[in-house]
Motif scaffolding. Structure first.
Motif, PDB file in Angstrom:
ATOM      1  N   TYR A 175       3.288 115.186 -42.997  1.00 57.13           N
ATOM      2  CA  TYR A 175       2.753 115.636 -41.819  1.00 57.13           C
ATOM      3  C   TYR A 175       1.812 114.707 -41.204  1.00 57.13           C
ATOM      4  O   TYR A 175       1.829 114.403 -39.943  1.00 57.13           O
ATOM      5  CB  TYR A 175       1.992 116.704 -42.064  1.00 57.13           C
ATOM      6  CG  TYR A 175       2.801 118.214 -42.093  1.00 57.13           C
ATOM      7  CD1 TYR A 175       3.657 118.480 -41.280  1.00 57.13           C
ATOM      8  CD2 TYR A 175       2.892 118.843 -43.385  1.00 57.13           C
ATOM      9  CE1 TYR A 175       4.376 119.845 -41.175  1.00 57.13           C
ATOM     10  CE2 TYR A 175       3.402 120.060 -43.499  1.00 57.13           C
ATOM     11  CZ  TYR A 175       4.352 120.481 -42.402  1.00 57.13           C
ATOM     12  OH  TYR A 175       5.083 121.648 -42.388  1.00 57.13           O
ATOM     13  N   THR A 190      11.840 119.041 -37.380  1.00 55.74           N
ATOM     14  CA  THR A 190      11.731 119.169 -38.760  1.00 55.74           C
ATOM     15  C   THR A 190      12.308 120.424 -39.296  1.00 55.74           C
ATOM     16  O   THR A 190      12.665 121.381 -38.505  1.00 55.74           O
ATOM     17  CB  THR A 190      10.182 119.232 -39.316  1.00 55.74           C
ATOM     18  OG1 THR A 190       9.711 120.610 -38.816  1.00 55.74           O
ATOM     19  CG2 THR A 190       9.522 118.212 -38.703  1.00 55.74           C
ATOM     20  N   GLU A 192      12.017 122.846 -42.529  1.00 57.43           N
ATOM     21  CA  GLU A 192      11.154 123.301 -43.635  1.00 57.43           C
ATOM     22  C   GLU A 192      11.517 124.961 -44.148  1.00 57.43           C
ATOM     23  O   GLU A 192      11.984 125.423 -43.633  1.00 57.43           O
ATOM     24  CB  GLU A 192       9.759 122.925 -43.254  1.00 57.43           C
ATOM     25  CG  GLU A 192       9.462 121.714 -42.344  1.00 57.43           C
ATOM     26  CD  GLU A 192       8.167 121.758 -41.703  1.00 57.43           C
ATOM     27  OE1 GLU A 192       7.089 121.853 -42.410  1.00 57.43           O
ATOM     28  OE2 GLU A 192       7.990 121.633 -40.238  1.00 57.43           O
ATOM     29  N   ILE A 195       7.435 126.336 -43.136  1.00 51.31           N
ATOM     30  CA  ILE A 195       6.609 125.584 -42.330  1.00 51.31           C
ATOM     31  C   ILE A 195       5.188 125.879 -42.838  1.00 51.31           C
ATOM     32  O   ILE A 195       4.749 126.710 -42.390  1.00 51.31           O
ATOM     33  CB  ILE A 195       6.855 125.986 -40.618  1.00 51.31           C
ATOM     34  CG1 ILE A 195       8.304 125.598 -40.499  1.00 51.31           C
ATOM     35  CG2 ILE A 195       5.919 125.232 -39.964  1.00 51.31           C
ATOM     36  CD1 ILE A 195       8.563 126.253 -39.025  1.00 51.31           C
ATOM     37  N   HIS A 198       1.657 123.484 -38.352  1.00 49.44           N
ATOM     38  CA  HIS A 198       2.148 123.291 -37.014  1.00 49.44           C
ATOM     39  C   HIS A 198       1.783 122.135 -36.205  1.00 49.44           C
ATOM     40  O   HIS A 198       0.441 122.106 -36.139  1.00 49.44           O
ATOM     41  CB  HIS A 198       1.895 124.828 -36.387  1.00 49.44           C
ATOM     42  CG  HIS A 198       2.676 125.877 -36.941  1.00 49.44           C
ATOM     43  ND1 HIS A 198       4.014 126.280 -36.851  1.00 49.44           N
ATOM     44  CD2 HIS A 198       2.206 126.912 -37.927  1.00 49.44           C
ATOM     45  CE1 HIS A 198       4.406 127.407 -37.535  1.00 49.44           C
ATOM     46  NE2 HIS A 198       3.326 127.650 -38.138  1.00 49.44           N
ATOM     47  N   GLN A 204       9.824 122.372 -34.881  1.00 53.60           N
ATOM     48  CA  GLN A 204       9.885 122.687 -36.299  1.00 53.60           C
ATOM     49  C   GLN A 204      10.881 123.926 -36.666  1.00 53.60           C
ATOM     50  O   GLN A 204      10.767 124.949 -35.941  1.00 53.60           O
ATOM     51  CB  GLN A 204       8.515 122.896 -37.041  1.00 53.60           C
ATOM     52  CG  GLN A 204       7.470 121.585 -36.842  1.00 53.60           C
ATOM     53  CD  GLN A 204       6.177 122.142 -37.253  1.00 53.60           C
ATOM     54  OE1 GLN A 204       5.321 122.182 -36.331  1.00 53.60           O
ATOM     55  NE2 GLN A 204       6.106 122.051 -38.509  1.00 53.60           N
TER      56      GLN A 204
END
Length: 407
Positions: A175, A190, A192, A195, A198, A204
């Motif tokens: 990150y 991304t 993930e 997540i 944020h 994301q």
């Protein structure tokens, strides 16, 4: 803690003497558990049913601690139901693992439940954004390693792998790197599960295997989205790893994580998962192996004469030791910092990836090219008074913390 202990005891007494469980009192108990977790900087809370009581433990700086009295087992179902309601989980389903999320003030909490003998066990991950490390400079890199890592993430394409066991800070480093690269001129996506933080300006995507949005499927879709930089939460299978490598070959900068013992072992792990050595050698820019050690409490650490063993390892006459005070809860440690080992893919290493399957040869070539093992980084941080020899040995183990790695 004294006031908290007294308040917690009164809430338990109130709850257990009102028909086996006063819901309002149990709700307050849950709030107190959450508040204490935030106050004590806990990363996780474990709520586990034993024969006669619920045990609540808090993971602080990597270690589990019991910080208050146990909760009577008669309150287990009510307390579990309260947490599951807050997390929007199915309270009627006590036979399957479930997960959910709670927004508690400014803190996000991820809840996972699993059925166990007698009641459900809960684990709550505490994601306190106020404590998140946002910059590369905050991660504990030595100046040399920070320069190497910044150079690697400045590349326009290629693959960067972060490796280490669970809870070794890999996501935090990823990150921080993404925040460094997050500019209006660059498209970042991304993939993930889940997540964890944020980032404004970054697309994301949450993996959802129930609808077949796997890492592999999501990565294939992202390759059609005109992104410059992609982060894949974990290369956990052959298909995902192969797609990630080919994406790096076609002009994307790819970040991913992998479970491996050290930086050189990560190279072999990718090959074991079916990535062709010639593709890996062409795309891999660097591998960062990472561990977390507890940081000495700045309020009570003490400089003392080193013993013979410590002098031999640290090459110093004095060394900082943990003491314990009110600020650190008597542990002698406050917070954690990362140890790093960064493998740069120089020509000698690249040639061995192509033609050799000997891990020792690759490691020797990497050290000759400038690789500093995790143990060396640990020693530098011991000398700087940031952590202790006992802590570095605990985390790295005797095998990694060997004289071969200290050369």
């Amino acid at each position: 803690m004294g006031d908290f202990q007294e308040k917690f005891h009164k809430l338990i007494h109130q709850a257990r003497h009102n028909f086996g469980g006063d819901y309002q009192a149990v709700s307050k108990i849950v709030d107190e558990i959450f508040n204490l977790a935030i106050k004590m900087r806990a990363s996780d809370v474990h709520i586990e049913p034993l024969e006669d009581f619920l045990r609540v433990r808090y993971r602080i700086d990597g270690h589990l601690h019991e910080l208050h009295e146990q909760i009577p087992i008669s309150l287990a179902s009510t307390l579990t139901a309260r947490i599951k309601i807050l997390a929007r989980m199915d309270t009627t389903n006590t036979f399957l693992p479930l997960d959910g999320a709670i927004q508690f003030g400014n803190v996000e909490m991820r809840v996972a439940s699993i059925p166990s003998d007698g009641a459900e066990s809960l684990t709550i991950r505490v994601l306190d954004t106020a404590r998140q490390l946002h910059n590369l400079s905050d991660l504990g890199f030595t100046p040399k390693n920070e320069k190497i890592f910044r150079k690697a993430i400045a590349e326009m394409s290629g693959m960067i792998i972060l490796t280490g066991p669970m809870n070794s800070g890999k996501s935090t480093t990823l990150y921080a790197a993404l925040r460094e690269l997050n500019q209006p001129s660059r498209s970042i996506m991304t993939l993930e599960d889940p997540i964890e933080q944020h980032i404004d300006g970054v697309t994301q995507v949450q993996v959802n295997e129930k609808v077949n949005l796997t890492f592999a499927a999501g990565l294939r879709a992202m390759l059609r989205m005109d992104a410059n930089c992609l982060m894949v939460g974990e290369s956990r299978d052959t298909e995902t790893s192969r797609i990630a490598v080919r994406a790096a070959l076609t002009g994307h900068l790819i970040f991913t994580t992998l479970h491996a013992g050290d930086s050189c072992s990560a190279v072999f792990r990718m090959i074991e998962m079916g990535v062709e050595p010639y593709l890996l050698a062409s795309t891999l820019k660097c591998v960062v192996a990472q561990r977390l050690v507890r940081q000495l409490c700045p309020h009570c650490k003490k400089l003392v004469p080193a013993n013979n063993f410590e002098r031999k390892i640290i090459c110093a006459d004095k060394i900082y030791k943990s003491v314990g005070c009110k600020e650190c809860g008597g542990t002698g440690y406050f917070g954690r910092l990362a140890l790093h080992e960064i493998l740069c893919i120089e020509k000698s290493v690249r040639d061995l990836i192509l033609y050799s399957r000997d891990l020792d040869k690759i490691r020797d070539a990497a050290i000759n090219a400038g690789l500093e093992p995790l143990a060396i980084d640990g020693i530098e941080k011991i000398r700087a008074g940031l952590t202790t020899l006992e802590e570095v040995q605990r985390v790295l183990g005797e095998e990694l913390f060997s004289m071969r790695n200290l050369k």
